[in-house]
Design a protein around this motif. Structure first.
Motif, PDB file in Angstrom:
ATOM      1  N   SER A   1       0.765  -1.313   0.139  1.00 31.32           N
ATOM      2  CA  SER A   1      -0.003  -0.065   0.016  1.00 31.32           C
ATOM      3  C   SER A   1       0.686   1.285   0.126  1.00 31.32           C
ATOM      4  CB  SER A   1      -1.031  -0.061   1.379  1.00 31.32           C
ATOM      5  OG  SER A   1      -1.523  -1.250   1.443  1.00 31.32           O
ATOM      6  N   THR A   2       0.322   2.283  -0.452  1.00 28.44           N
ATOM      7  CA  THR A   2       0.790   3.626  -0.422  1.00 28.44           C
ATOM      8  C   THR A   2      -0.068   4.308   0.867  1.00 28.44           C
ATOM      9  OG1 THR A   2       1.380   3.933  -2.705  1.00 28.44           O
ATOM     10  CG2 THR A   2       1.238   6.004  -1.434  1.00 28.44           C
ATOM     11  N   TRP A   3       0.573   4.897   1.649  1.00 23.15           N
ATOM     12  CA  TRP A   3      -0.099   5.580   2.834  1.00 23.15           C
ATOM     13  C   TRP A   3      -0.083   6.976   2.689  1.00 23.15           C
ATOM     14  CZ3 TRP A   3      -1.314   2.156   6.712  1.00 23.15           C
ATOM     15  CH2 TRP A   3      -0.824   0.919   6.723  1.00 23.15           C
TER      16      TRP A   3
ATOM     17  N   GLU B   1      -3.715   4.738   1.193  1.00 22.57           N
ATOM     18  CA  GLU B   1      -4.591   5.758   0.296  1.00 22.57           C
ATOM     19  C   GLU B   1      -6.001   5.506   0.004  1.00 22.57           C
ATOM     20  OE1 GLU B   1      -2.848   8.387  -3.183  1.00 22.57           O
ATOM     21  OE2 GLU B   1      -2.349   6.289  -3.306  1.00 22.57           O
ATOM     22  N   LYS B   2      -6.295   4.043  -0.067  1.00 24.63           N
ATOM     23  CA  LYS B   2      -7.444   3.451  -0.545  1.00 24.63           C
ATOM     24  C   LYS B   2      -8.583   3.741   0.596  1.00 24.63           C
ATOM     25  CE  LYS B   2      -6.405  -1.387   0.968  1.00 24.63           C
ATOM     26  NZ  LYS B   2      -7.692  -1.321   1.824  1.00 24.63           N
ATOM     27  N   ASP B   3      -7.989   4.039   1.716  1.00 23.83           N
ATOM     28  CA  ASP B   3      -8.949   4.204   3.111  1.00 23.83           C
ATOM     29  C   ASP B   3      -9.517   5.641   3.368  1.00 23.83           C
ATOM     30  OD1 ASP B   3      -9.125   1.340   3.533  1.00 23.83           O
ATOM     31  OD2 ASP B   3      -7.638   1.561   4.953  1.00 23.83           O
TER      32      ASP B   3
ATOM     33  N   PHE C   1     -19.861   5.778  -0.119  1.00 19.40           N
ATOM     34  CA  PHE C   1     -19.098   4.481   0.309  1.00 19.40           C
ATOM     35  C   PHE C   1     -18.795   4.587   1.540  1.00 19.40           C
ATOM     36  CE2 PHE C   1     -17.149   0.521   0.344  1.00 19.40           C
ATOM     37  CZ  PHE C   1     -15.935   0.630   0.831  1.00 19.40           C
ATOM     38  N   LEU C   2     -19.114   3.733   2.476  1.00 21.92           N
ATOM     39  CA  LEU C   2     -18.683   3.669   4.030  1.00 21.92           C
ATOM     40  C   LEU C   2     -18.393   1.994   4.135  1.00 21.92           C
ATOM     41  CD1 LEU C   2     -18.369   4.960   6.510  1.00 21.92           C
ATOM     42  CD2 LEU C   2     -20.475   4.323   6.943  1.00 21.92           C
ATOM     43  N   LYS C   3     -17.275   1.914   4.361  1.00 21.84           N
ATOM     44  CA  LYS C   3     -16.764   0.757   4.982  1.00 21.84           C
ATOM     45  C   LYS C   3     -17.327   0.078   6.129  1.00 21.84           C
ATOM     46  CE  LYS C   3     -12.095  -1.578   4.829  1.00 21.84           C
ATOM     47  NZ  LYS C   3     -10.875  -1.236   4.835  1.00 21.84           N
TER      48      LYS C   3
END
Length: 330
Positions: free
Chosen positions: A74-76, A129-131, A165-167
């Motif tokens: 991942s990229t952070w 980044e995806k979060d 969108f909500l995880k």
């Protein structure tokens, strides 16, 4: 309070001790010659197992791929809590416990994994980044959120970021990890950037040559009576160093700056086995009980384990507090 999403896109990696020879030159460039690399976010932490490096994409280009380097996929992105709209970079960090309730716990509840990097000046929260849409949606009720774009702070529109969108929240209870406390006493220091050349020789010796013998500990197997731990960060021109009191004696005392009280810190090391990067709530399980007890703490995540630094005079009660929490969660 404001929450700033900084421009840095950060990679997190581990360098094996046995391969350090391959990375000595680029690491020295990042440590001592940041203008040559254009790296604005660089952190190097030595533990018994390896060297953990957190650095932006410009810095990452300096490190050649090899069998000795493990890189998290991942990229952070880097978050920073600001008080009254101003960065705390010119003063000492508020500590992870001050943001436990407002940032750390809500993100854990929404299944967002975080890494922490406390420095002398401030506390950085790293999220994948995806979060980011989940992070913004979760924290928008508590903070005014801004994104740094070419040095300017731009307000973030929650609706645009989340796109509906909500995880889902994590249904499973997080694993409560064991804690240990080595006997070292630690200092949290800074130096003025223009004096860095004056400590360069000692810094190089401590990081690369003060190993007798050089060996790599198996994760989770090392003797923790005393631990080898040294953290150096150079982020946006500000330097932060964490070292034990014995190592500090090697440096010129007149160049190292600490708080007026000059307090010493003890370490709480989290994890019996390597923690990984997908598990959520690791930081929260330490930060929340310390926040409830009004105990300040710095927090540094590394590739295998997490480390909290707490006031020396309260270490016995802190370990007892955390162990009781562990027992009650079984």
């Amino acid at each position: 309070m404001d929450l700033q999403i900084l421009e840095h896109r950060v990679r997190v990696l581990s360098l094996a001790r046995r391969g350090l020879w391959l990375y000595t030159h680029p690491l020295l460039k990042l440590l001592l010659l940041p203008r040559r690399s254009r790296c604005k976010f660089f952190s190097l932490t030595e533990t018994p197992e390896d060297y953990t490096v957190m650095l932006d994409e410009e810095g990452f280009k300096e490190l050649p791929p090899s069998e000795f380097m493990q890189v998290v996929d991942s990229t952070w992105l880097v978050l920073n809590v600001l008080s009254n709209g101003r960065s705390s970079a010119s003063s000492q960090a508020i500590g992870v416990t001050k943001i436990a309730k407002s940032v750390i716990a809500p993100l854990a509840e929404h299944n967002v994994s975080v890494l922490m990097l406390s420095t002398y000046q401030t506390d950085f929260i790293l999220v994948r980044e995806k979060d980011l849409p989940v992070v913004v949606h979760t924290l928008t009720s508590e903070f005014d959120i801004y994104k740094e774009v070419k040095g300017e702070s731009i307000p973030v529109n929650c609706d645009d970021m989340s796109n509906g969108f909500l995880k889902p929240k994590s249904a499973a209870s997080p694993t409560v990890h064991p804690v240990q406390s080595p006997q070292n006493r630690f200092c949290i220091l800074t130096v003025a950037p223009d004096t860095l050349p004056a400590i360069a020789t000692v810094l190089i010796d401590v990081l690369f040559y003060s190993h007798s013998p050089l060996k790599e500990a198996a994760p989770g197997s090392q003797d923790l009576d005393f631990i080898r731990f040294f953290a150096f960060s150079l982020i946006e021109g500000y330097i932060s160093i964490v070292m034990d009191a014995e190592t500090q004696k090697k440096f010129p005392s007149d160049l190292l700056l600490t708080s007026s009280s000059g307090e010493l810190w003890r370490m709480v090391r989290i994890g019996g086995q390597p923690l990984g990067f997908d598990e959520c709530g690791i930081v929260a399980q330490i930060a929340e009980p310390l926040a409830d007890a009004d105990i300040s703490a710095y927090y540094i995540s590394t590739f295998n384990f997490d480390h909290a630094l707490v006031p020396e005079e309260g270490i016995d009660s802190i370990i007892e507090l955390l162990q009781k929490r562990q027992e009650s969660s079984r």
